[in-house]
Design a protein around this motif. Sequence first.
Motif, PDB file in Angstrom:
ATOM      1  N   TYR A 157       2.017   2.879   7.754  1.00  0.00           N
ATOM      2  CA  TYR A 157       3.622   2.957   8.178  1.00  0.00           C
ATOM      3  C   TYR A 157       4.438   4.266   7.815  1.00  0.00           C
ATOM      4  O   TYR A 157       4.453   3.832   6.441  1.00  0.00           O
ATOM      5  N   HIS A 158       5.546   4.550   8.875  1.00  0.00           N
ATOM      6  CA  HIS A 158       6.028   6.097   7.826  1.00  0.00           C
ATOM      7  C   HIS A 158       7.732   5.532   8.464  1.00  0.00           C
ATOM      8  O   HIS A 158       8.162   6.382   8.632  1.00  0.00           O
ATOM      9  N   GLY A 159       7.881   4.427   9.253  1.00  0.00           N
ATOM     10  CA  GLY A 159       9.422   4.537   9.128  1.00  0.00           C
ATOM     11  C   GLY A 159       9.668   3.824  10.875  1.00  0.00           C
ATOM     12  O   GLY A 159       8.490   3.875  11.459  1.00  0.00           O
ATOM     13  N   ALA A 262       1.936  13.762   1.387  1.00  0.00           N
ATOM     14  CA  ALA A 262       1.434  12.213   1.386  1.00  0.00           C
ATOM     15  C   ALA A 262       2.955  11.267   1.247  1.00  0.00           C
ATOM     16  O   ALA A 262       3.575  11.958   0.728  1.00  0.00           O
ATOM     17  N   ASP A 263       3.015  10.491   1.376  1.00  0.00           N
ATOM     18  CA  ASP A 263       4.222   9.858   2.305  1.00  0.00           C
ATOM     19  C   ASP A 263       4.030   8.763   0.691  1.00  0.00           C
ATOM     20  O   ASP A 263       3.345   7.590   1.057  1.00  0.00           O
ATOM     21  N   GLU A 264       4.960   8.700  -0.038  1.00  0.00           N
ATOM     22  CA  GLU A 264       4.682   7.998  -1.629  1.00  0.00           C
ATOM     23  C   GLU A 264       5.900   7.037  -1.667  1.00  0.00           C
ATOM     24  O   GLU A 264       6.494   6.903  -2.238  1.00  0.00           O
ATOM     25  N   ALA A 291      11.577   7.489  -1.212  1.00  0.00           N
ATOM     26  CA  ALA A 291      12.834   7.128  -0.844  1.00  0.00           C
ATOM     27  C   ALA A 291      13.130   6.118  -2.061  1.00  0.00           C
ATOM     28  O   ALA A 291      12.384   5.972  -3.090  1.00  0.00           O
ATOM     29  N   LYS A 292      13.145   4.966  -1.173  1.00  0.00           N
ATOM     30  CA  LYS A 292      13.412   3.625  -1.557  1.00  0.00           C
ATOM     31  C   LYS A 292      13.402   3.582  -3.846  1.00  0.00           C
ATOM     32  O   LYS A 292      14.680   3.373  -3.513  1.00  0.00           O
ATOM     33  N   ALA A 293      12.373   3.770  -4.988  1.00  0.00           N
ATOM     34  CA  ALA A 293      12.710   3.588  -5.941  1.00  0.00           C
ATOM     35  C   ALA A 293      13.257   4.859  -6.396  1.00  0.00           C
ATOM     36  O   ALA A 293      13.887   4.188  -6.878  1.00  0.00           O
TER      37      ALA A 293
HETATM   38  N1  PXG Z   1       7.282   5.425   4.917  1.00  0.00           N
HETATM   39  C1  PXG Z   1       6.740   4.304   4.062  1.00  0.00           C
HETATM   40  C2  PXG Z   1       5.392   4.738   3.241  1.00  0.00           C
HETATM   41  C3  PXG Z   1       7.479   3.491   4.605  1.00  0.00           C
HETATM   42  O1  PXG Z   1       7.055   2.220   3.019  1.00  0.00           O
HETATM   43  C4  PXG Z   1       9.348   4.724   5.263  1.00  0.00           C
HETATM   44  C5  PXG Z   1       7.601   5.156   5.389  1.00  0.00           C
HETATM   45  C6  PXG Z   1      10.863   4.246   5.837  1.00  0.00           C
HETATM   46  O2  PXG Z   1      11.486   4.413   4.810  1.00  0.00           O
HETATM   47  P1  PXG Z   1      13.063   3.851   5.713  1.00  0.00           P
HETATM   48  O3  PXG Z   1      14.023   3.580   4.471  1.00  0.00           O
HETATM   49  O4  PXG Z   1      12.822   3.980   6.444  1.00  0.00           O
HETATM   50  O5  PXG Z   1      12.548   2.111   6.110  1.00  0.00           O
HETATM   51  C7  PXG Z   1       8.342   3.554   4.707  1.00  0.00           C
HETATM   52  C8  PXG Z   1       9.057   2.178   4.374  1.00  0.00           C
HETATM   53  C9  PXG Z   1       7.351  -3.742   4.809  1.00  0.00           C
HETATM   54  C10 PXG Z   1       8.865  -3.136   4.987  1.00  0.00           C
HETATM   55  O6  PXG Z   1       8.382  -4.857   5.576  1.00  0.00           O
HETATM   56  C11 PXG Z   1       8.760  -1.871   4.416  1.00  0.00           C
HETATM   57  C12 PXG Z   1       9.137  -0.403   4.896  1.00  0.00           C
HETATM   58  C13 PXG Z   1      10.521  -0.851   5.340  1.00  0.00           C
HETATM   59  C14 PXG Z   1      10.260  -2.112   5.209  1.00  0.00           C
HETATM   60  C15 PXG Z   1       9.877  -3.059   5.169  1.00  0.00           C
HETATM   61  O7  PXG Z   1       6.594  -3.937   3.818  1.00  0.00           O
HETATM   62  N2  PXG Z   1       9.142   0.291   4.587  1.00  0.00           N
END
Ligand code: PXG
Length: 461
Positions: A157-159, A262-264, A291-293
Amino acid sequence: MNNQPLRNTTLAWKKADTDHHIHPFTDHAAMANGGGTRIITKAEGCWLEDSEGERMLDGMAGLWCVALGYSQERLAKAAYNQMVELPYYNTFFQTAQPPSIELAEKLASITPEGLNHVFYGSSGSESNDTIVRLVRHFWQVKGQPEKTVIIGRELGYHGSTLAGVSLGGQSGMHAQGGLPLPDFEHVMPPYWYAKGGDLTEEEFGLAAAKAVEDKILELGPEKVAAFIGEPIMGAGGLLYPPENYWPEINRICEQYDILLVADEVITGFGRTGHWFATERYGIRPDLMTFAKAITSGYIPLSAVMVGERVAEAINNSGDDFNHGYTYSGHPVACAVALENIAIMEELDLVNKIKTETGPYLHKRLNEALGDHPLVGEIRGEGMLAAIELVEDKATRKHFADIGKVGGICRDHCFNSGLIMRATRDIMLISPPMIIEKDEIDILVDRAKSAINATAKDLGIL
Ligand code: PXG
């Protein structure tokens, strides 16, 4: 007048939501038939409160992001102070502002050695778009413009943007809208539990890495620009690679001169008990996304860390890199990120997760659920855990109707005041990183009763 919304009742909100609001990843008819949205109105620490006053323990930290929990006033103050001082200015055309500069310097100091340059965005998806642009631009500058293909993994998953979906390996996303785009390829993920068959984890780690090498050779190394992977695959079900997988990927990328990304976005900023999971696995990335944290989710911010080789080529190309977002390096988001990292350091949070709360979470989960007939495997480290629900523990056999049991379990969690997410039949746990032991006890107790209730529904207990 206070500035509360005018129709602040659950029913009115639900109706307006159903009438006007399109939600991400949601079956709207099912939601409406099930009584509508659950409306979260408040939160404190690790706890959410909905519009009916029900409290729930947030076992997912929002969407894996609220690292410091919901009540960090210092983050709100950092945003307020920056908004008063300078609410916006961009980083285009030879300008910057102090927060974007100071954060760049800080990120260079806390990320693994060799990653010293930052390109900002506002979401993980945006930053992964940046990755595609950067990688292709890099090979053009290097005189190898035919190196365009990026290899990712199934279940990655990368977005959710066109590039993010194309990099990822989520078949449900590919199916909607003719994706992936050309020049994105996918290989099998290092998911031993489901795909390892009779191989040992070590044998399977080599086989999964070899799938990358085989794909490179099939396409021709002169066509392959980069390989992208989450150190631990998150949304795909918290899939942990065998220990020998990433060292092999390092070797393969170096041997064929392919950039390693690496997608962290999930694993960065301490969630694994390391600042970055690349350190945990000895990954040597040329580029890293997060991103996120970085802001505990209080405000959108993302970044690509760029290694020396790529930065030098781009910065000395003699031309602009024609890429950027209005909000690249937004001063308010950067100020919040700086404060967020400062708090993490003051709390010694990463170390606490590694040595104290992380081991406690996993010990408690294993004690409570290790022998449960529905639980095939409990995996994880730090503040990440997955509970894989299976039909047959001994043979690692999944349920035929994939996702149904996970959905039942998720609903039982919800009803018992715990937010846990289900991917297929895998229950995911990623609580705020500040969670304490007494709250971990509550989390584990509630997870156990939800899994027991699920087993009863299936006639197992
Ligand atoms: N890379 C990874 C590894 C992610 O987990 C993204 C990129 C994309 O980020 P943005 O900020 O554009 O959403 C993510 C996002 C879930 C879930 O339900 C996971 C994510 C987003 C929404 C829901 O596991 N990961």
